[in-house]
Design a protein around this motif. Structure first.
Motif, PDB file in Angstrom:
ATOM      1  N   GLN A  26       1.062  -1.302  -0.070  1.00 49.71           N
ATOM      2  CA  GLN A  26      -0.133   0.063  -0.051  1.00 49.71           C
ATOM      3  C   GLN A  26       0.782   1.300  -0.102  1.00 49.71           C
ATOM      4  O   GLN A  26       0.538   2.215  -0.673  1.00 49.71           O
ATOM      5  CB  GLN A  26      -0.956   0.077   1.290  1.00 49.71           C
ATOM      6  CG  GLN A  26      -2.083  -1.068   1.078  1.00 49.71           C
ATOM      7  CD  GLN A  26      -2.938  -1.170  -0.028  1.00 49.71           C
ATOM      8  OE1 GLN A  26      -3.366  -0.167  -0.476  1.00 49.71           O
ATOM      9  NE2 GLN A  26      -3.091  -2.146  -0.607  1.00 49.71           N
ATOM     10  N   SER A  27       1.921   1.228   0.700  1.00 53.35           N
ATOM     11  CA  SER A  27       2.957   2.491   0.611  1.00 53.35           C
ATOM     12  C   SER A  27       3.371   2.680  -0.815  1.00 53.35           C
ATOM     13  O   SER A  27       3.651   3.738  -1.106  1.00 53.35           O
ATOM     14  CB  SER A  27       3.765   2.266   1.672  1.00 53.35           C
ATOM     15  OG  SER A  27       4.885   3.194   1.688  1.00 53.35           O
ATOM     16  N   ALA A  28       3.829   1.502  -1.160  1.00 57.58           N
ATOM     17  CA  ALA A  28       4.336   1.566  -2.674  1.00 57.58           C
ATOM     18  C   ALA A  28       3.345   2.135  -3.587  1.00 57.58           C
ATOM     19  O   ALA A  28       3.745   3.036  -4.549  1.00 57.58           O
ATOM     20  CB  ALA A  28       4.913   0.401  -2.917  1.00 57.58           C
ATOM     21  N   LYS A  29       2.261   1.768  -3.309  1.00 60.02           N
ATOM     22  CA  LYS A  29       1.015   2.280  -4.440  1.00 60.02           C
ATOM     23  C   LYS A  29       0.776   3.915  -4.316  1.00 60.02           C
ATOM     24  O   LYS A  29       0.790   4.558  -5.190  1.00 60.02           O
ATOM     25  CB  LYS A  29      -0.251   1.625  -4.030  1.00 60.02           C
ATOM     26  CG  LYS A  29      -0.427   0.300  -4.621  1.00 60.02           C
ATOM     27  CD  LYS A  29      -1.713  -0.085  -4.427  1.00 60.02           C
ATOM     28  CE  LYS A  29      -2.026  -1.554  -4.795  1.00 60.02           C
ATOM     29  NZ  LYS A  29      -3.375  -1.982  -4.656  1.00 60.02           N
ATOM     30  N   GLY A  30       1.044   4.295  -2.911  1.00 57.65           N
ATOM     31  CA  GLY A  30       0.857   5.653  -2.512  1.00 57.65           C
ATOM     32  C   GLY A  30       2.026   6.260  -3.152  1.00 57.65           C
ATOM     33  O   GLY A  30       2.102   7.503  -3.525  1.00 57.65           O
ATOM     34  N   ASP A  31       3.356   5.805  -3.352  1.00 58.10           N
ATOM     35  CA  ASP A  31       4.398   6.307  -3.691  1.00 58.10           C
ATOM     36  C   ASP A  31       4.451   6.693  -5.434  1.00 58.10           C
ATOM     37  O   ASP A  31       4.621   7.687  -5.920  1.00 58.10           O
ATOM     38  CB  ASP A  31       5.788   5.563  -3.362  1.00 58.10           C
ATOM     39  CG  ASP A  31       6.010   5.938  -1.825  1.00 58.10           C
ATOM     40  OD1 ASP A  31       5.740   6.439  -1.084  1.00 58.10           O
ATOM     41  OD2 ASP A  31       6.978   4.857  -1.246  1.00 58.10           O
ATOM     42  N   VAL A  32       3.778   5.663  -5.762  1.00 58.46           N
ATOM     43  CA  VAL A  32       3.638   5.536  -7.425  1.00 58.46           C
ATOM     44  C   VAL A  32       2.686   6.640  -7.752  1.00 58.46           C
ATOM     45  O   VAL A  32       3.027   7.279  -8.562  1.00 58.46           O
ATOM     46  CB  VAL A  32       3.401   4.264  -7.837  1.00 58.46           C
ATOM     47  CG1 VAL A  32       2.902   4.146  -9.415  1.00 58.46           C
ATOM     48  CG2 VAL A  32       4.252   3.224  -7.732  1.00 58.46           C
ATOM     49  N   GLU A  33       1.610   6.698  -7.265  1.00 64.32           N
ATOM     50  CA  GLU A  33       0.392   7.689  -7.298  1.00 64.32           C
ATOM     51  C   GLU A  33       0.995   9.105  -7.215  1.00 64.32           C
ATOM     52  O   GLU A  33       0.961  10.329  -7.968  1.00 64.32           O
ATOM     53  CB  GLU A  33      -0.845   7.701  -6.323  1.00 64.32           C
ATOM     54  CG  GLU A  33      -1.428   6.316  -6.766  1.00 64.32           C
ATOM     55  CD  GLU A  33      -2.436   5.846  -5.623  1.00 64.32           C
ATOM     56  OE1 GLU A  33      -2.547   6.720  -4.737  1.00 64.32           O
ATOM     57  OE2 GLU A  33      -3.266   4.968  -6.021  1.00 64.32           O
TER      58      GLU A  33
END
Length: 75
Positions: free
Chosen positions: A43-50
């Motif tokens: 979830q943290s990585a998804k936030g970073d990508v966004e």
């Protein structure tokens, strides 16, 4: 040149043994199976990508605006 004494031979043997032991330990650790990321990591990585995608969009918009202004000035 004098022959090395027992103390020097022991020191070299000890250093060699330590180097070999550390080499085997580091190789074993490097070949260990990697652990899977946790759900929080995903979830943290998804936030970073966004966040990165938003930043890239802003940069592209700024570049387009600057190009348009540059073209207007050069005409």
């Amino acid at each position: 040149m004098r022959r090395p004494g027992r103390r020097e031979i022991r020191a070299v043997t000890l250093v060699t043994a330590l180097v070999l032991a550390l080499g085997v330990t580091s190789t074993t650790a490097a070949t260990a199976a990697p652990t899977a990321p946790s759900w929080d990591d995903v979830q943290s990585a998804k936030g970073d990508v966004e966040a990165t995608q938003i930043a890239v969009s802003r940069i592209l918009e700024s570049v387009a605006t600057m190009n348009a202004e540059s073209e207007q000035r050069s005409c």
